[in-house]
Scaffold this active site. Structure first.
Site, PDB file in Angstrom:
ATOM      1  N   CYS A   2       0.847  -1.198   0.000  1.00  0.00           N
ATOM      2  CA  CYS A   2       0.000   0.000   0.000  1.00  0.00           C
ATOM      3  C   CYS A   2       0.880   1.245   0.000  1.00  0.00           C
ATOM      4  CB  CYS A   2      -0.868  -0.024   1.249  1.00  0.00           C
ATOM      5  SG  CYS A   2      -1.753  -1.578   1.419  1.00  0.00           S
ATOM      6  N   ARG A  27       2.289   2.551  -7.459  1.00  0.00           N
ATOM      7  CA  ARG A  27       2.382   1.274  -6.747  1.00  0.00           C
ATOM      8  C   ARG A  27       1.196   0.379  -7.042  1.00  0.00           C
ATOM      9  NH1 ARG A  27       5.881   2.247  -2.065  1.00  0.00           N
ATOM     10  NH2 ARG A  27       4.969   0.519  -0.938  1.00  0.00           N
ATOM     11  N   TRP A  79      -3.720  -1.782  -1.400  1.00  0.00           N
ATOM     12  CA  TRP A  79      -3.632  -2.962  -2.276  1.00  0.00           C
ATOM     13  C   TRP A  79      -4.170  -4.105  -1.422  1.00  0.00           C
ATOM     14  CZ3 TRP A  79      -2.641  -4.185  -7.260  1.00  0.00           C
ATOM     15  CH2 TRP A  79      -2.395  -5.514  -7.567  1.00  0.00           C
ATOM     16  N   ASN A 105       0.012  -1.014   6.199  1.00  0.00           N
ATOM     17  CA  ASN A 105       0.515  -1.773   5.065  1.00  0.00           C
ATOM     18  C   ASN A 105       1.071  -3.062   5.628  1.00  0.00           C
ATOM     19  OD1 ASN A 105       1.546  -2.702   2.678  1.00  0.00           O
ATOM     20  ND2 ASN A 105       3.327  -1.329   2.649  1.00  0.00           N
ATOM     21  N   GLY A 106       0.715  -4.215   5.041  1.00  0.00           N
ATOM     22  CA  GLY A 106       1.281  -5.482   5.514  1.00  0.00           C
ATOM     23  C   GLY A 106       0.180  -6.467   5.883  1.00  0.00           C
ATOM     24  N   GLU A 488      10.609 -20.867 -18.335  1.00  0.00           N
ATOM     25  CA  GLU A 488      10.397 -19.488 -17.858  1.00  0.00           C
ATOM     26  C   GLU A 488      11.600 -18.614 -18.193  1.00  0.00           C
ATOM     27  OE1 GLU A 488       8.284 -17.515 -17.009  1.00  0.00           O
ATOM     28  OE2 GLU A 488       9.242 -15.969 -15.773  1.00  0.00           O
ATOM     29  N   LYS A 492      11.396 -15.185 -20.489  1.00  0.00           N
ATOM     30  CA  LYS A 492      11.914 -13.877 -20.054  1.00  0.00           C
ATOM     31  C   LYS A 492      12.815 -13.273 -21.115  1.00  0.00           C
ATOM     32  CE  LYS A 492       9.757 -12.976 -16.469  1.00  0.00           C
ATOM     33  NZ  LYS A 492       8.692 -13.715 -17.110  1.00  0.00           N
ATOM     34  N   GLU A 495      10.636 -12.186 -24.164  1.00  0.00           N
ATOM     35  CA  GLU A 495       9.759 -11.008 -23.999  1.00  0.00           C
ATOM     36  C   GLU A 495      10.536  -9.748 -23.650  1.00  0.00           C
ATOM     37  OE1 GLU A 495       6.785 -11.403 -20.933  1.00  0.00           O
ATOM     38  OE2 GLU A 495       8.089 -12.526 -19.624  1.00  0.00           O
ATOM     39  N   HIS A 511      16.257 -36.328 -28.849  1.00  0.00           N
ATOM     40  CA  HIS A 511      15.110 -36.612 -29.734  1.00  0.00           C
ATOM     41  C   HIS A 511      14.906 -35.512 -30.757  1.00  0.00           C
ATOM     42  CE1 HIS A 511      14.185 -40.000 -27.193  1.00  0.00           C
ATOM     43  NE2 HIS A 511      14.238 -39.208 -26.132  1.00  0.00           N
ATOM     44  N   LYS A 613       0.429  -5.981 -19.714  1.00  0.00           N
ATOM     45  CA  LYS A 613       0.577  -6.599 -18.400  1.00  0.00           C
ATOM     46  C   LYS A 613      -0.544  -7.606 -18.152  1.00  0.00           C
ATOM     47  CE  LYS A 613       2.240  -7.539 -14.441  1.00  0.00           C
ATOM     48  NZ  LYS A 613       3.443  -8.432 -14.418  1.00  0.00           N
TER      49      LYS A 613
HETATM   50  C1  AGP Z   1       4.975 -13.159 -18.104  1.00  0.00           C
HETATM   51  O1  AGP Z   1       6.204 -12.439 -17.918  1.00  0.00           O
HETATM   52  C2  AGP Z   1       4.050 -12.451 -19.074  1.00  0.00           C
HETATM   53  N1  AGP Z   1       3.785 -11.135 -18.641  1.00  0.00           N
HETATM   54  C3  AGP Z   1       2.810 -13.294 -19.400  1.00  0.00           C
HETATM   55  O2  AGP Z   1       3.238 -14.538 -19.892  1.00  0.00           O
HETATM   56  C4  AGP Z   1       1.853 -13.563 -18.207  1.00  0.00           C
HETATM   57  O3  AGP Z   1       2.443 -14.448 -17.300  1.00  0.00           O
HETATM   58  C5  AGP Z   1       0.570 -14.201 -18.779  1.00  0.00           C
HETATM   59  O4  AGP Z   1      -0.030 -13.269 -19.667  1.00  0.00           O
HETATM   60  C6  AGP Z   1      -0.441 -14.579 -17.681  1.00  0.00           C
HETATM   61  O5  AGP Z   1      -0.829 -13.432 -16.991  1.00  0.00           O
HETATM   62  P1  AGP Z   1      -1.660 -13.623 -15.610  1.00  0.00           P
HETATM   63  O6  AGP Z   1      -0.763 -14.350 -14.655  1.00  0.00           O
HETATM   64  O7  AGP Z   1      -1.972 -12.229 -15.158  1.00  0.00           O
HETATM   65  O8  AGP Z   1      -2.898 -14.417 -15.925  1.00  0.00           O
END
Ligand code: AGP
Length: 618
Positions: A2, A27, A79, A105-106, A488, A492, A495, A511, A613
Site C-alpha cells: 500500500c 504502486r 492494495w 501496510n502489511g 520461464e 523472459k 519477452e 530426440h 501486463k
Molecule cells: C509473463 O512475464 C508475461 N507477462 C505473461 O506470460 C503472463 O504471465 C501471462 O499473460 C499470464 O498473466 P496472468 O498471470 O496475469 O494471468
C-alpha cells in the site's frame, strides 16, 4: 504494498497528503482514503473520507463534502490483502470511539484472535480487514491515559506478522505516530514540518532529507522533531540520509526498472505470501479457500490452467502435487483447455493461476470448467479481480502490485501458493504427516534469505549478460522441476531481449533439439540438486552432450556441486534447497540475466514491445 503518507507541520495537511498519495499511485491500488485531525467547539476530532477505486473517486468525494482545515493528517492507497476492495475496507480505519484513525501496510497474522478478543469486550468492527483490528487495539491503549506513542508501542507488542502502522489521535493534534516491522516506512525531515511515507516519493517534493527506520521501531513526528523508540519504549535511532533520486527513480526505489525493483522485492514477497499460513494448532490454514475439507478429500484429479509465466508455475505445481498428494495433476494452457473437450467431473479441481486475475483465456477456461460442475480454485495476486470472484476458492499471493510487464515476484509467489495448496491437500487427504508438512514449511521459511543470497551475487550475472548482447539464439535446459524453470527463463529472454530462446526438457535433447547445437551457442542449464536418484547425473550427461558439440554451457547448480565443474563454461551457484523448491532460487538468476541483457540492448524492460501486463482479450 500500500501507499502511506503522514504529515504534521504548517501546511494544509489535506493537500500534502493527497498529493503524496498521487505520487504513490504507481504502486497500484484499489482504494484510497485520508484522515485529518481538527477541532470542533474546542474538542479534538477526526475528519476522514475513503473511497474504493482510484484517487479521483476520493478527490470527488472530498470536493462534494469538503474536509476541515488541518495541519495534521494521514493518507493511504490500499492494495487489498484481507477483504475485498470496497469503501468499508478502505483505510483509514477508526477506533471504537472514533478518537483514533489508522492506516496500515502489511499482514497482521494474528488478527483473527485479536478481533475475537476485542469483540468479546464489546467492540464492533465493520470491515473484514486486519487494519481495523489494529485501530481498535491502539485506541484501546489510549483509554489508559497514555499518549499515542506509548499506545502504539503497547499495541505493537501484541501484533505478529509484517506491518507498517500510521495513526493520529483526535486529542493530540500535534503528532503522528507510526510503527514498522518487515514493511517499508521512511521519515521525511522538514523545517517546522515532518513527513512519513511508504517510500520517499510520498514527500520528495517537500524535502530530500530522510530517515530510515530499523526493525520493530516506533517513530513520533511533530513540527519540532522526530523521536524513535523500540516497541518496548527504549530510545532508538533512525539513520539519516539525503535523497538524491529524482521522482522516477524514487518510485523504483532507486532501480532503473520496476522489473529490477520487483526482482529485488522477491524475498519480501515470498515471506509475505507465507505469513499467516500456519494456525496456532500447527496445521496449515489457507485464506478464502471456501471449499470444505470434505470437498477437497473428494478431489480425484486436478487440472491446472494458466497462461505464460503462470502456466510454468503450474508445471512446477504438478511435481509438488503429485509427489505430496498422490493426486493425478494435469497442466493445461488456458487457451487450449476448453477446446480439447476436457473430461471434467464434480471430483475434478480446476486450479486457475493468474497474477492479474483478468486474463481472458484463463477466465473463459474457468467458466467452462464451472459449467461442467467442477470446483475452481484461483491462485491470484489481485484481490477482488474477476478470476477469484468467479472461483469457488482462492489463495491470494501477497506479492503486492507488479508493475513490470514481465512477471517476476508474481511468479515466485505463485510457486509459494502452489506449494501451500499441495501441502494443504496432503494435510486434508492424509498423504503427508503433520511433521512432514511442517518440515517443508520450515524449508519454505528459509527461502527468502536464500533468494537474497542470489540477489547479493547479481553483479556476476550482469557481467555475464553483457557478453551476450547481440546473441541471436539461446537454449535453456532443465529436468523435473527445473524444466519449467528453463521454459520461464526462455520466456523472459524472448519477452525482454526479443531473442529467440527456447527451453527444453534436457532428456528431450537427443530426440531432435540437439541438432540445434553449434559452436558457442549459449545453453543455460538448470542442474537439479544432488541426491535425487539419477536426475542430477542424467542432467550432467545432457550437458556433456551439448558441450561436446561446441555449446557454451552456463550452469546453475547448487553450491558444493563439484561434479558439474568440468562441464560448466560458466557456473552460477545456487543456495542448497530441496529439489521441489529449487525453482524458487533457480529462477532468480534467469530473471536478472534477461533484465540486464535487455537493458544493455537498450530495450524498454518495463514495457516490452507488443506486450500488455494483463491480456484481457482472447
Ligand atoms: C509473463 O512475464 C508475461 N507477462 C505473461 O506470460 C503472463 O504471465 C501471462 O499473460 C499470464 O498473466 P496472468 O498471470 O496475469 O494471468
Amino acid at each position: 504494498m500500500c501507499g502511506i503518507v503522514g504529515y504534521v507541520g504548517s501546511k494544509q495537511a489535506q493537500h500534502v497528503v493527497i498529493e503524496g498519495l498521487r505520487r504513490l499511485e504507481y504502486r497500484g491500488y484499489d482504494s484510497a482514503g485520508i484522515a485529518l485531525v481538527h477541532s470542533v467547539d474546542g474538542r479534538g476530532a477526526i475528519a476522514s473520507d475513503k473511497k474504493s477505486g482510484k484517487l479521483a473517486n476520493l478527490d470527488k468525494a472530498i470536493t462534494e463534502s469538503p474536509l476541515p482545515e488541518s495541519t495534521t493528517g494521514i493518507g493511504h492507497t490500499r492494495w487489498a490483502t484481507h477483504g475485498a476492495p470496497n469503501d468499508t475496507n478502505a483505510h483509514p480505519h477508526l477506533g471504537r470511539d472514533s478518537r483514533l484513525a489508522l492506516v496500515h501496510n502489511g499482514i497482521i497474522e494474528n488478527f483473527a484472535e485479536l478481533r475475537a478478543e476485542l469483540e468479546a469486550e464489546g467492540h464492533t468492527l465493520l470491515s473484514e480487514t486486519d487494519t481495523e483490528v489494529a485501530a481498535h487495539l491502539v485506541e484501546r491503549e489510549l483509554t489508559d491515559g497514555v499518549d499515542l506513542t506509548v499506545a502504539m508501542q503497547r499495541a505493537c507488542q501484541r501484533l505478529q506478522g509484517a506491518f507498517t502502522l500510521v495513526a493520529v489521535d483526535a486529542r493530540d493534534p500535534d503528532r503522528v505516530v507510526a510503527a514498522r516491522r518487515n514493511s517499508p516506512l521512511v521519515v521525511g525531515l522538514g523545517e517546522g514540518e515532518n513527513f512519513l511515507g511508504s517510500d520517499v516519493a510520498a514527500f520528495i517534493e517537500h524535502t530530500r532529507e530522510a530517515m530510515e527506520l530499523g526493525q520493530d521501531q516506533v517513530v513520533t513526528i511533530t513540527r519540532e522533531g522526530v523521536e524513535v523508540t523500540g516497541f518496548d519504549g527504549s530510545p532508538a535511532q533512525g539513520t539519516r540520509y539525503h535523497v538524491d533520486w529524482d521522482l522516477s527513480s524514487a518510485e523504483k526505489d532507486g532501480h532503473d526498472w520496476f522489473m529490477r525493483k520487483e526482482i529485488h522485492e522477491q524475498p519480501r514477497a515470498v515471506a509475505d505470501s507465507l505469513l499467516g499460513r500456519r494456525g496456532t494448532d500447527g496445521l496449515l490454514q489457507l485464506d478464502e479457500v471456501r471449499l470444505s475439507d470434505d470437498d477437497l478429500r473428494d478431489i480425484d484429479k486436478i487440472i491446472i490452467i494458466a497462461c505464460g509465466t503462470s502456466f510454468y508455475a503450474g508445471m512446477v505445481a504438478k511435481y509438488a502435487i503429485e509427489h505430496w498428494c498422490r493426486i493425478p495433476c494435469e497442466v493445461e494452457l488456458a487457451s487450449e483447455f476448453r477446446y480439447r473437450d476436457p473430461i471434467l467431473t464434480q471430483s475434478t479441481l480446476v486450479v486457475a493461476i493468474s497474477q492479474s486475475g483478468e486474463t481472458a483465456d484463463t477466465l473463459q477456461a474457468i467458466r467452462h470448467a464451472r459449467l461442467q460442475r467442477s470446483k475452481v480454485l484461483a491462485i491470484c495476486n489481485t484481490n477482488g479481480s474477476t478470476i477469484p470472484r468467479e472461483s469457488d476458492a482462492v489463495i491470494y499471493t501477497h506479492a503486492g502490485p507488479e508493475i513490470g510487464v514481465a512477471s517476476t515476484k508474481g511468479f515466485l509467489t505463485q510457486l509459494v501458493a502452489c506449494y501451500l495448496l499441495a501441502l494443504y491437500l496432503a494435510q486434508v487427504k492424509g498423504t503427508r504427516f503433520g511433521d512432514e508438512i511442517n518440515e517443508v514449511m520450515d524449508q519454505l521459511d528459509e527461502i527468502p534469505a536464500k533468494i537474497q543470497a542470489v540477489l547479493d551475487a547479481e553483479a556476476g550475472i550482469y557481467e555475464l549478460a553483457a557478453k551476450y548482447v547481440g546473441t541471436k539464439s539461446v537454449l535453456f535446459l532443465g529436468r523435473h522441476a527445473g524444466y519449467p524453470v528453463a521454459l520461464e527463463g526462455a520466456l523472459k529472454l524472448k519477452e525482454l531481449a526479443y531473442i529467440h530462446a527456447e527451453g527444453f526438457a534436457a532428456g528431450e535433447l537427443k530426440h531432435g533439439p540437439i541438432a540445434l547445437i553449434e559452436e558457442d551457442l549459449p545453453v543455460l542449464c538448470v542442474v537439479p540438486p544432488r541426491g535425487r536418484d539419477q536426475l542430477h547425473d542424467k542432467m550432467i550427461s545432457g550437458i556433456q552432450e551439448v558441450r561436446a558439440r561446441g555449446a557454451r554451457t552456463i550452469c546453475l547448480a547448487e553450491e558444493g556441486d563439484t561434479a558439474i565443474v568440468p562441464y560448466a563454461d560458466v557456473l552460477i551457484t545456487l543456495p542448497k534447497v530441496p529439489t521441489l523448491l529449487q525453482p524458487l532460487v533457480a529462477t532468480v538468476p534467469l530473471q536478472l540475466f534477461a533484465c540486464e541483457l535487455a537493458t544493455q540492448m537498450g530495450h524498454d524492460v518495463d514495457q516490452p514491445r507488443n506486450l500488455a501486463k494483463s491480456v484481457t482479450v482472447e
